[in-house]
Design an enzyme around this catalytic site. Structure first.
Site, PDB file in Angstrom:
ATOM      1  CG  ASN A   7      12.948 -55.780 -39.526  1.00 34.28           C
ATOM      2  OD1 ASN A   7      13.187 -56.983 -39.444  1.00 34.28           O
ATOM      3  ND2 ASN A   7      12.094 -55.180 -38.729  1.00 34.28           N
ATOM      4  NE  ARG A  58      13.924 -58.173 -35.641  1.00 32.63           N
ATOM      5  CZ  ARG A  58      13.041 -59.100 -35.969  1.00 32.63           C
ATOM      6  NH1 ARG A  58      12.605 -59.203 -37.210  1.00 32.63           N
ATOM      7  NH2 ARG A  58      12.576 -59.924 -35.063  1.00 32.63           N
ATOM      8  CG  HIS A 147       9.014 -60.146 -30.343  1.00 32.31           C
ATOM      9  ND1 HIS A 147       8.087 -61.088 -29.930  1.00 32.31           N
ATOM     10  CD2 HIS A 147       9.169 -60.339 -31.678  1.00 32.31           C
ATOM     11  CE1 HIS A 147       7.688 -61.794 -30.976  1.00 32.31           C
ATOM     12  NE2 HIS A 147       8.346 -61.369 -32.048  1.00 32.31           N
ATOM     13  NE  ARG A 208       8.488 -68.805 -34.238  1.00 33.83           N
ATOM     14  CZ  ARG A 208       8.934 -67.564 -34.160  1.00 33.83           C
ATOM     15  NH1 ARG A 208       8.767 -66.871 -33.056  1.00 33.83           N
ATOM     16  NH2 ARG A 208       9.554 -67.010 -35.183  1.00 33.83           N
ATOM     17  CD  GLU A 349      10.295 -55.129 -34.784  1.00 33.16           C
ATOM     18  OE1 GLU A 349      10.478 -56.090 -34.018  1.00 33.16           O
ATOM     19  OE2 GLU A 349      10.089 -55.252 -36.002  1.00 33.16           O
TER      20      GLU A 349
END
Length: 362
Positions: A7, A58, A147, A208, A349
């Site tokens: 990842n 990922r 996501h 962000r 994840e």
């Protein structure tokens, strides 16, 4: 099958080895500062995580081609490199990690698991931007969503926690971390999400901006700010950092509690956007049965969960304050008598990547 999960983030590379029953056999996290992965740092980490049968990577962006995980071959690899322009930082870093791990472990099959793939079930009315037809025909200007690996795991785990089948649930998954997004999930399938063509759209995040008036951006770009400065500001200097002077939610909460006005405003803006987004996702589902919080902020900031849920009683969403404050790991924090359940789900994840990797290879 033992799966090595890779990842790659913007500044780190997380490696974890999962056994056939998803048992944790080891993990390592490397700090990555440049565009490449240093083999000298990677080699001892891989040596400590020996015994994998396959590698699950990922990959942030699957574009319009990839709607599910896929074994990586030269053709797939070439296609993934062509998608770098859609997610320059994250896609390039993921592929650098793939190059480094594949070089070190050339005999292991690699599987690309995409953050965008889970959202390929979103219907056209939720993915289509009202742009000129010529633009949409020339470029892939659509909502992709991100996501997806996290939201897919939450979709499965939420049903396990409350003893319900995924097909029976209208679920809103709230992945709140440095990046943040919501996903409306019906019968285990994504039907709407807050991130769009890029991960900039949607909620207020650590650095962000989230959604903005495009007219304001055009105004700024018209001789007031260079596009490069505008892009850097929206991605790296906005969000909580721009509002409160810190991108760390823990610092923002502490400052707000001490009466610091900028931090209090930042929390109010964050919660306002979050509540509105949850309500919008519930509208896409025609109601809500479960609201699940995940991600670093979603799991570890009970005050943020309280702020988010505080204005949603009209949807039947209420949480128990004592349960909410006592959360460790996966938990049900629903208030007695509430019609919708509120869950906290640990972000995993890695488990979703391992599951998808096995599904491709077995």
């Amino acid at each position: 099958m033992r799966v090595l999960v890779v990842n790659a983030g913007s500044s780190s590379l997380k490696l974890s080895l999962l056994g056939p029953a998803d048992e944790a056999l080891g993990d390592r996290e490397l700090t990555v500062t440049g565009p490449e992965v240093d083999q000298a740092l990677l080699a001892p980490a891989l040596d400590a995580l020996r015994g994998a049968d396959a590698v699950g990577h990922r990959i942030v962006h699957g574009g319009e081609r990839f709607s599910a995980a896929v074994r990586i071959d030269p053709t797939v690899e070439s296609d993934l490199r062509q998608l770098i322009e859609l997610a320059p930082l994250h896609q390039a870093r993921s592929l650098a990690a793939f190059d480094a791990v594949s070089s070190a472990l050339p005999d292991l099959p690699g599987v690309a698991c995409f953050d965008t793939a889970f959202h390929r079930t979103i219907p056209p009315e939720a993915t289509t931007y009202a742009l000129p037809a010529a633009w949409r025909e020339r470029w892939p200007l659509r909502r992709f969503g991100f996501h997806g690996l996290s939201h897919a795991y939450v979709a499965r785990r939420a049903g396990e926690l409350i003893g319900a089948k995924r097909g029976d649930l209208r679920l809103v998954s709230a992945h709140l971390g440095a990046g943040a997004s919501l996903c409306a999930i019906s019968a285990g399938r994504s039907v709407d999400t807050t991130m769009g063509f890029t991960p900039l759209e949607g909620l207020v995040m650590a650095t962000r901006s989230g959604s903005l008036d495009p007219g304001m951006l055009l105004w700024l770009a018209d001789g007031r700010l260079p596009v490069s400065v505008l892009a850097n500001g929206l991605e790296h200097e906005a969000g909580l950092l721009g509002l409160a002077g810190s991108a760390d939610m823990r610092e923002v909460l502490a400052s707000a509690a001490s009466g610091e006005r900028r931090a209090a405003l930042a929390l109010d803006v964050y919660a306002h956007r979050l509540r509105g987004g949850i309500a919008a996702m519930a509208a896409a589902l025609g109601g809500i049965d479960v609201l699940a919080f995940t991600g670093g902020v979603g799991e570890n900031a009970p005050a943020v969960r309280e702020l988010a849920v505080g204005g949603l009683a009209f949807l039947g969403i209420r949480l128990d304050e004592a349960r909410n404050r006592a959360v460790t790991g996966d938990a049900d924090v629903t208030a007695d008598g509430a019609s919708a359940r509120v869950l906290v789900v640990e972000a995993r994840e890695d488990l979703e990547i391992a599951r998808q990797t096995r599904a491709v290879l077995v």
